[in-house]
Design an enzyme around this catalytic site. Structure first.
Site, mmCIF file in Angstrom:
data_model
loop_
_atom_site.group_PDB
_atom_site.id
_atom_site.type_symbol
_atom_site.label_atom_id
_atom_site.label_comp_id
_atom_site.label_asym_id
_atom_site.label_seq_id
_atom_site.Cartn_x
_atom_site.Cartn_y
_atom_site.Cartn_z
ATOM 1 N N CYS A 57 0.820 -1.223 0.000
ATOM 2 C CA CYS A 57 0.000 0.000 0.000
ATOM 3 C C CYS A 57 0.845 1.261 0.000
ATOM 4 C CB CYS A 57 -0.938 -0.001 1.192
ATOM 5 S SG CYS A 57 -2.040 -1.416 1.154
ATOM 6 N N CYS A 92 0.493 2.747 6.231
ATOM 7 C CA CYS A 92 0.819 1.374 6.643
ATOM 8 C C CYS A 92 0.726 0.487 5.408
ATOM 9 C CB CYS A 92 -0.150 0.895 7.716
ATOM 10 S SG CYS A 92 -1.865 0.925 7.179
ATOM 11 N N HIS A 118 -9.328 3.200 -1.401
ATOM 12 C CA HIS A 118 -7.919 2.838 -1.306
ATOM 13 C C HIS A 118 -7.489 1.981 -2.495
ATOM 14 C CE1 HIS A 118 -4.105 1.599 0.055
ATOM 15 N NE2 HIS A 118 -4.459 0.535 0.737
HETATM 16 C C1 LIG Z 1 -14.583 -4.843 4.315
HETATM 17 C C2 LIG Z 1 -14.879 -5.435 2.941
HETATM 18 C C3 LIG Z 1 -14.693 -6.967 2.983
HETATM 19 C C4 LIG Z 1 -16.341 -5.104 2.625
HETATM 20 O O1 LIG Z 1 -16.624 -5.557 1.352
HETATM 21 P P1 LIG Z 1 -18.113 -5.593 0.816
HETATM 22 O O2 LIG Z 1 -18.937 -6.492 1.651
HETATM 23 O O3 LIG Z 1 -18.034 -5.845 -0.645
HETATM 24 O O4 LIG Z 1 -18.546 -4.093 1.088
HETATM 25 P P2 LIG Z 1 -19.834 -3.313 0.646
HETATM 26 O O5 LIG Z 1 -19.428 -2.002 0.125
HETATM 27 O O6 LIG Z 1 -20.717 -4.186 -0.218
HETATM 28 O O7 LIG Z 1 -20.545 -3.065 2.033
HETATM 29 C C5 LIG Z 1 -21.273 -4.094 2.716
HETATM 30 C C6 LIG Z 1 -22.561 -3.474 3.230
HETATM 31 O O8 LIG Z 1 -22.229 -2.458 4.156
HETATM 32 C C7 LIG Z 1 -22.857 -1.239 3.782
HETATM 33 N N1 LIG Z 1 -21.965 -0.134 4.124
HETATM 34 C C8 LIG Z 1 -20.634 -0.044 3.901
HETATM 35 N N2 LIG Z 1 -20.175 1.123 4.357
HETATM 36 C C9 LIG Z 1 -21.218 1.781 4.884
HETATM 37 C C10 LIG Z 1 -21.371 3.037 5.493
HETATM 38 N N3 LIG Z 1 -20.332 3.865 5.676
HETATM 39 N N4 LIG Z 1 -22.600 3.398 5.902
HETATM 40 C C11 LIG Z 1 -23.649 2.596 5.720
HETATM 41 N N5 LIG Z 1 -23.571 1.391 5.134
HETATM 42 C C12 LIG Z 1 -22.364 0.992 4.729
HETATM 43 C C13 LIG Z 1 -23.041 -1.364 2.272
HETATM 44 O O9 LIG Z 1 -24.073 -0.534 1.808
HETATM 45 C C14 LIG Z 1 -23.382 -2.813 2.123
HETATM 46 O O10 LIG Z 1 -24.746 -2.980 2.445
HETATM 47 P P3 LIG Z 1 -25.666 -4.013 1.627
HETATM 48 O O11 LIG Z 1 -25.054 -5.357 1.883
HETATM 49 O O12 LIG Z 1 -27.002 -3.806 2.232
HETATM 50 O O13 LIG Z 1 -25.539 -3.591 0.201
HETATM 51 C C15 LIG Z 1 -13.962 -4.846 1.834
HETATM 52 O O14 LIG Z 1 -14.249 -3.485 1.641
HETATM 53 C C16 LIG Z 1 -12.514 -4.989 2.226
HETATM 54 O O15 LIG Z 1 -11.937 -6.063 2.093
HETATM 55 N N6 LIG Z 1 -11.929 -3.895 2.707
HETATM 56 C C17 LIG Z 1 -10.587 -3.907 3.220
HETATM 57 C C18 LIG Z 1 -9.634 -3.719 2.112
HETATM 58 C C19 LIG Z 1 -8.247 -3.940 2.591
HETATM 59 O O16 LIG Z 1 -7.902 -4.927 3.201
HETATM 60 N N7 LIG Z 1 -7.421 -3.007 2.250
HETATM 61 C C20 LIG Z 1 -6.052 -3.073 2.561
HETATM 62 C C21 LIG Z 1 -5.778 -2.126 3.629
HETATM 63 S S1 LIG Z 1 -4.080 -1.658 3.646
#
Ligand SMILES: CC(C)(COP(=O)(O)OP(=O)(O)OC[C@H]1O[C@@H](n2cnc3c(N)ncnc32)[C@H](O)[C@@H]1OP(=O)(O)O)[C@@H](O)C(=O)NCCC(=O)NCCS
Length: 402
Positions: A65, A388, A358
């Site tokens: 990252c 990070c 990101h």
């Molecule tokens: C966390 C993670 C698994 C979620 O993936 P996802 O399930 O596809 O995420 P979505 O955007 O579909 O969100 C899931 C639900 O939460 C809801 N949601 C997400 N953020 C929200 C917010 N801020 N407010 C309200 N609802 C929210 C979405 O609307 C969705 O609802 P639904 O199922 O009713 O449609 C994914 O984003 C991830 O892996 N993130 C981390 C990435 C990472 O590791 N990065 C490296 C870091 S260095």
């Protein structure tokens, strides 16, 4: 759009917005985390833009990252060494275009098929292909050494450091709210470019589509934990979403900028990288890198007018902030005194990766752009950024307004 498409558009826009003669760009240093198998040197593909010289040097860097950060510091080092005077650095990621691989067995069968002598041999190999051979392998956001995903690491860190779910959700809400304000008043909007979306290129995307203007603490509280469904606190709402994007910054030696008539926005005062055991607290790298960068700058946290921290997860930012005041973490970084308590009014003042997204390889230059522009706008003097990264790595940079 592929990372190459995104990177090309972004670099072309930078050249245009800065009114730069493309022939002056001596090198492109670009970062990406999940490279194309067909075109692994994304920097070279980007450097083949028509407005740049074919003699432009181009190489791709990877530091998870912090890849765009690596691109920026590599470029800065080349300038300091006197090898180049004008470099574009940044990165791109297209997480909706990750390569899907065949299993090893399937790959072997396909290679054998292509080498088969005659139809009988081909038929025999084709007949050996089983339905399970078709199960694809996608790159996981997991540590190859431990198998732990980033989310699981954030979850583990939240538990070790006792970061409550409520604090994580409040931090995520803050990210969305501040990013929404920065978009409305034009500060963030000025840093992005409209992109016409394939396949018909009729509609243009003019805003970051990760920022949820309508999210609320109630909605965030209602989301289920993703990485430890039973006892966890890390949710889709308090994590950075998987995102596509590209970023680019223009670096010049002070002398060349003066000759060309460019007024610099900021100078790179110092930077540092650090690493720890990925099996421990994976995303604590910034806590080890920041004190070194500050020391190299001859400055302290109190001198910083703004602080930009990459928000991989709210839990990670909150753990990093705790690490900054911890004597134990200071000692691990080789210091007696901790970095100190971050003034939240100076932290991620236009939100961060939780809201904005990101795109792994691009984030570093996106954060540096925001930090620099806001520092100039506020008339501040110094800014600190931290990122990070997978592998237990961390980056910190101190910039100084020109
Ligand atoms: C966390 C993670 C698994 C979620 O993936 P996802 O399930 O596809 O995420 P979505 O955007 O579909 O969100 C899931 C639900 O939460 C809801 N949601 C997400 N953020 C929200 C917010 N801020 N407010 C309200 N609802 C929210 C979405 O609307 C969705 O609802 P639904 O199922 O009713 O449609 C994914 O984003 C991830 O892996 N993130 C981390 C990435 C990472 O590791 N990065 C490296 C870091 S260095």
């Amino acid at each position: 759009m592929t990372a190459i498409d995104l990177g090309k558009r972004c670099v072309a826009e930078l050249v245009q917005r800065t009114n730069l003669d493309g022939d002056l760009v001596e090198a492109i240093v670009y970062g990406t985390v999940v490279p194309s198998v067909i075109a692994p040197n994304i920097a070279r593909e980007v450097s083949l833009l028509p407005m740049l010289s074919k003699g432009c040097q181009a190489y791709t860097v990877s530091r998870a990252c912090a890849s765009a950060n690596q691109a920026i510091t590599d470029a800065a080092d080349q300038i300091v060494l006197g090898h180049h005077d004008v470099i574009i650095a940044g990165g791109a990621e297209s997480l909706s275009n990750v390569p899907i691989l065949h299993s090893r067995t399937m790959s072997e069968k396909l290679v054998a098929f292509s080498r088969a002598k005659g139809a009988t041999q081909q038929l025999r190999i084709a007949g050996s292909i089983r339905p399970r051979d078709f199960v694809p392998i996608t790159p996981a956001i997991a540590e190859p050494s431990t198998g732990e995903t980033m989310g699981q690491s954030a979850e583990k860190m939240a538990k070790i450091n006792h970061i409550p779910r409520e604090e994580q959700d409040q931090f995520a809400l803050r990210s969305h709210r501040l990013a929404a304000v920065g978009t409305d008043d034009g500060r963030l909007t000025a840093e992005i470019m409209p992109v016409y979306v394939p396949p018909r290129y009729e509609t243009a995307l003019t805003k970051d589509n990760g920022i949820r203007v309508d999210t609320s603490i109630e909605q965030l509280r209602g989301l289920k934990p993703v990485f430890d469904r039973r006892y966890g606190s890390v949710t889709a709402g308090n994590s950075s979403p998987l995102t596509d994007g590209a970023s680019a910054v223009l670096l010049m030696s002070e002398e060349r900028a003066a000759v060309l008539g460019y007024t610099p926005l900021a100078f790179i005062r110092s930077y540092a990288y650090a690493a720890l055991d990925p099996g421990e607290q994976l995303l604590m790298g910034p806590v080890l890198a920041a004190p070194v960068a500050l020391k190299r700058a001859g400055l302290t946290l109190g001198d910083m007018d703004l602080i930009e921290m990459h928000e991989a997860f709210a839990a990670q930012v909150l753990c990093n902030l705790e690490g900054f005041v911890s004597r134990e973490w200071a000692a691990r970084a080789g210091f007696v005194t901790p970095v100190g308590e971050v003034d939240r009014s100076k932290l991620n003042v236009m939100g961060g990766s939780i809201a904005i997204g990101h795109p792994f390889g691009a984030t570093g230059a996106r954060i540096l752009t925001t930090l620099t522009n806001e520092l100039v706008r506020r008339g501040g003097e110094f800014g600190l950024m931290t990122v990070c990264a997978a592998g237990g790595m961390g980056h910190a940079m101190v910039i100084e307004r020109a």
